[in-house]
Design a protein around this motif. Sequence first.
Motif, PDB file in Angstrom:
ATOM      1  N   ALA A  26       0.613  -1.263  -0.091  1.00 19.99           N
ATOM      2  CA  ALA A  26      -0.152  -0.038   0.101  1.00 19.99           C
ATOM      3  C   ALA A  26       0.884   1.384  -0.057  1.00 19.99           C
ATOM      4  CB  ALA A  26      -1.019   0.081   1.304  1.00 19.99           C
ATOM      5  N   ARG A  27       2.037   1.178   0.293  1.00 21.60           N
ATOM      6  CA  ARG A  27       3.038   2.343   0.082  1.00 21.60           C
ATOM      7  C   ARG A  27       3.002   3.201  -1.200  1.00 21.60           C
ATOM      8  NH1 ARG A  27       8.016   0.151   3.742  1.00 21.60           N
ATOM      9  NH2 ARG A  27       6.835  -0.689   5.551  1.00 21.60           N
ATOM     10  N   GLU A  28       3.218   4.269  -1.040  1.00 22.94           N
ATOM     11  CA  GLU A  28       3.359   5.227  -2.206  1.00 22.94           C
ATOM     12  C   GLU A  28       4.369   6.148  -1.882  1.00 22.94           C
ATOM     13  OE1 GLU A  28       2.789   5.269  -5.383  1.00 22.94           O
ATOM     14  OE2 GLU A  28       1.545   3.424  -5.226  1.00 22.94           O
ATOM     15  N   PRO A  29       5.442   6.104  -2.407  1.00 19.97           N
ATOM     16  CA  PRO A  29       5.915   5.116  -3.394  1.00 19.97           C
ATOM     17  C   PRO A  29       6.307   4.120  -2.596  1.00 19.97           C
ATOM     18  CG  PRO A  29       8.016   6.613  -2.884  1.00 19.97           C
ATOM     19  CD  PRO A  29       6.646   6.994  -2.133  1.00 19.97           C
ATOM     20  N   PRO A  30       6.349   2.804  -3.632  1.00 22.64           N
ATOM     21  CA  PRO A  30       6.689   1.520  -2.993  1.00 22.64           C
ATOM     22  C   PRO A  30       8.053   1.576  -2.554  1.00 22.64           C
ATOM     23  CG  PRO A  30       6.112   1.392  -5.475  1.00 22.64           C
ATOM     24  CD  PRO A  30       6.233   2.750  -5.017  1.00 22.64           C
ATOM     25  N   PRO A  31       8.391   0.567  -1.416  1.00 23.85           N
ATOM     26  CA  PRO A  31       9.813   0.840  -0.943  1.00 23.85           C
ATOM     27  C   PRO A  31      10.888  -0.135  -1.946  1.00 23.85           C
ATOM     28  CG  PRO A  31       8.693  -0.984   0.147  1.00 23.85           C
ATOM     29  CD  PRO A  31       7.530  -0.299  -0.900  1.00 23.85           C
ATOM     30  N   GLY A  32      10.483  -0.532  -2.943  1.00 20.52           N
ATOM     31  CA  GLY A  32      11.359  -1.392  -3.938  1.00 20.52           C
ATOM     32  C   GLY A  32      10.391  -1.688  -5.032  1.00 20.52           C
ATOM     33  N   VAL A  33      11.309  -2.847  -5.754  1.00 21.31           N
ATOM     34  CA  VAL A  33      10.296  -3.448  -6.733  1.00 21.31           C
ATOM     35  C   VAL A  33      10.132  -4.724  -6.162  1.00 21.31           C
ATOM     36  CG1 VAL A  33      10.792  -4.506  -8.972  1.00 21.31           C
ATOM     37  CG2 VAL A  33      11.921  -2.383  -8.462  1.00 21.31           C
ATOM     38  N   ILE A  34       8.808  -5.309  -6.118  1.00 20.04           N
ATOM     39  CA  ILE A  34       7.998  -6.108  -5.790  1.00 20.04           C
ATOM     40  C   ILE A  34       7.290  -6.773  -6.861  1.00 20.04           C
ATOM     41  CG2 ILE A  34       6.545  -7.324  -4.230  1.00 20.04           C
ATOM     42  CD1 ILE A  34       6.591  -4.578  -2.575  1.00 20.04           C
ATOM     43  N   ALA A  35       7.816  -8.356  -7.488  1.00 20.31           N
ATOM     44  CA  ALA A  35       6.977  -8.817  -8.387  1.00 20.31           C
ATOM     45  C   ALA A  35       6.360  -9.992  -7.762  1.00 20.31           C
ATOM     46  CB  ALA A  35       8.091  -9.301  -9.491  1.00 20.31           C
ATOM     47  N   VAL A  36       5.576 -10.614  -8.561  1.00 18.69           N
ATOM     48  CA  VAL A  36       4.810 -11.943  -8.296  1.00 18.69           C
ATOM     49  C   VAL A  36       4.825 -12.815  -9.547  1.00 18.69           C
ATOM     50  CG1 VAL A  36       3.186 -11.231  -6.391  1.00 18.69           C
ATOM     51  CG2 VAL A  36       2.612 -10.918  -8.978  1.00 18.69           C
ATOM     52  N   ALA A  37       4.936 -14.018  -9.311  1.00 18.04           N
ATOM     53  CA  ALA A  37       4.748 -14.989 -10.498  1.00 18.04           C
ATOM     54  C   ALA A  37       3.466 -15.703 -10.393  1.00 18.04           C
ATOM     55  CB  ALA A  37       5.918 -16.050 -10.278  1.00 18.04           C
TER      56      ALA A  37
ATOM     57  N   ARG B 216      -3.286 -17.817  -9.413  1.00 18.99           N
ATOM     58  CA  ARG B 216      -2.646 -18.262  -8.047  1.00 18.99           C
ATOM     59  C   ARG B 216      -1.036 -17.673  -8.063  1.00 18.99           C
ATOM     60  NH1 ARG B 216      -0.514 -24.061  -6.210  1.00 18.99           N
ATOM     61  NH2 ARG B 216      -0.249 -23.503  -3.993  1.00 18.99           N
ATOM     62  N   VAL B 217      -0.972 -16.976  -7.220  1.00 23.91           N
ATOM     63  CA  VAL B 217       0.458 -16.664  -6.804  1.00 23.91           C
ATOM     64  C   VAL B 217       1.246 -17.945  -6.509  1.00 23.91           C
ATOM     65  CG1 VAL B 217       1.976 -15.168  -5.629  1.00 23.91           C
ATOM     66  CG2 VAL B 217      -0.219 -14.293  -6.249  1.00 23.91           C
ATOM     67  N   VAL B 218       2.315 -18.200  -7.530  1.00 17.05           N
ATOM     68  CA  VAL B 218       3.306 -19.179  -6.973  1.00 17.05           C
ATOM     69  C   VAL B 218       4.681 -18.820  -6.597  1.00 17.05           C
ATOM     70  CG1 VAL B 218       1.940 -20.897  -8.454  1.00 17.05           C
ATOM     71  CG2 VAL B 218       3.962 -19.557  -9.345  1.00 17.05           C
ATOM     72  N   GLY B 219       4.925 -17.639  -6.694  1.00 13.28           N
ATOM     73  CA  GLY B 219       6.275 -17.040  -6.228  1.00 13.28           C
ATOM     74  C   GLY B 219       5.973 -15.499  -6.068  1.00 13.28           C
ATOM     75  N   PHE B 220       7.083 -14.835  -5.407  1.00 11.12           N
ATOM     76  CA  PHE B 220       7.518 -13.600  -5.337  1.00 11.12           C
ATOM     77  C   PHE B 220       8.784 -13.220  -5.058  1.00 11.12           C
ATOM     78  CE2 PHE B 220       6.747 -14.295  -0.793  1.00 11.12           C
ATOM     79  CZ  PHE B 220       7.467 -13.624  -0.330  1.00 11.12           C
ATOM     80  N   ALA B 221       9.109 -11.844  -5.324  1.00 15.41           N
ATOM     81  CA  ALA B 221      10.481 -11.376  -5.067  1.00 15.41           C
ATOM     82  C   ALA B 221      10.316  -9.903  -4.697  1.00 15.41           C
ATOM     83  CB  ALA B 221      11.418 -11.559  -6.347  1.00 15.41           C
ATOM     84  N   PHE B 222      11.089  -9.171  -3.813  1.00 12.86           N
ATOM     85  CA  PHE B 222      11.288  -7.860  -3.390  1.00 12.86           C
ATOM     86  C   PHE B 222      12.563  -7.626  -3.271  1.00 12.86           C
ATOM     87  CE2 PHE B 222      10.694  -5.514   0.845  1.00 12.86           C
ATOM     88  CZ  PHE B 222      10.813  -4.458  -0.007  1.00 12.86           C
ATOM     89  N   ALA B 223      13.101  -6.674  -3.945  1.00 11.29           N
ATOM     90  CA  ALA B 223      14.418  -5.931  -3.957  1.00 11.29           C
ATOM     91  C   ALA B 223      14.323  -4.681  -3.760  1.00 11.29           C
ATOM     92  CB  ALA B 223      15.109  -6.286  -5.204  1.00 11.29           C
ATOM     93  N   GLY B 224      15.290  -3.851  -3.015  1.00 14.27           N
ATOM     94  CA  GLY B 224      15.284  -2.640  -2.661  1.00 14.27           C
ATOM     95  C   GLY B 224      16.462  -2.000  -2.143  1.00 14.27           C
ATOM     96  N   ALA B 225      16.572  -0.879  -1.657  1.00 14.66           N
ATOM     97  CA  ALA B 225      17.670  -0.037  -0.926  1.00 14.66           C
ATOM     98  C   ALA B 225      18.491  -0.977   0.115  1.00 14.66           C
ATOM     99  CB  ALA B 225      17.462   1.309  -0.716  1.00 14.66           C
TER     100      ALA B 225
END
Length: 170
Positions: free
Chosen positions: A57-68, A73-82
């Motif tokens: 819900a954060r604006e701007p997002p705290p990094g890049v968050i992706a879902v597979a 159905r979400v089967v995976g996710f990743a999150f990268a940031g500072a």
Amino acid sequence: MNGSPLRVRLAGPADADGIAAVHIQSWRETYSGLISDRFTDAEALEMRRRMWASILAREPPPGVIAVAVRGRRVVGFAFAGASDHPDATKGIPAARPLHLYSIYLLADEHGTGTGSALLQEVLGDRPAQLWVVSTNHRARAFYERHGFSTDDATLDDPDLDGVVEVRMVR
């Protein structure tokens, strides 16, 4: 895994429940017997739902968050940031400005390219750092295939009941 094609995309607020479910299930599949059940019980699932809802819900997002996603159905996710957050440094100066905070996928997705697609979505080929459980040989081999290697940083993570983690960088 079903026959549905894989889609990797940026995550949004509606993905919080799916990400939380993968987060908990992947920990059950990967760390059973290594960490306390309190990290994967119903209360932990609810805490992860709240955590991911807040992050997404954060604006701007705290990094890049992706879902597979397969089908719906979400089967995976990743999150990268500072790498300036305590979860990235863990009391040790950062080795890179970018940190991979998490990449988790369901066991059925191992070896399918899902992890590589998620990693590419959140990091590309940029230099980064990450922490990994020292005994998670599957994950360490995955990161090595993507150009990461261990540096001299290790820690007994008090947040994970003293599980030993090593830092990897590229």
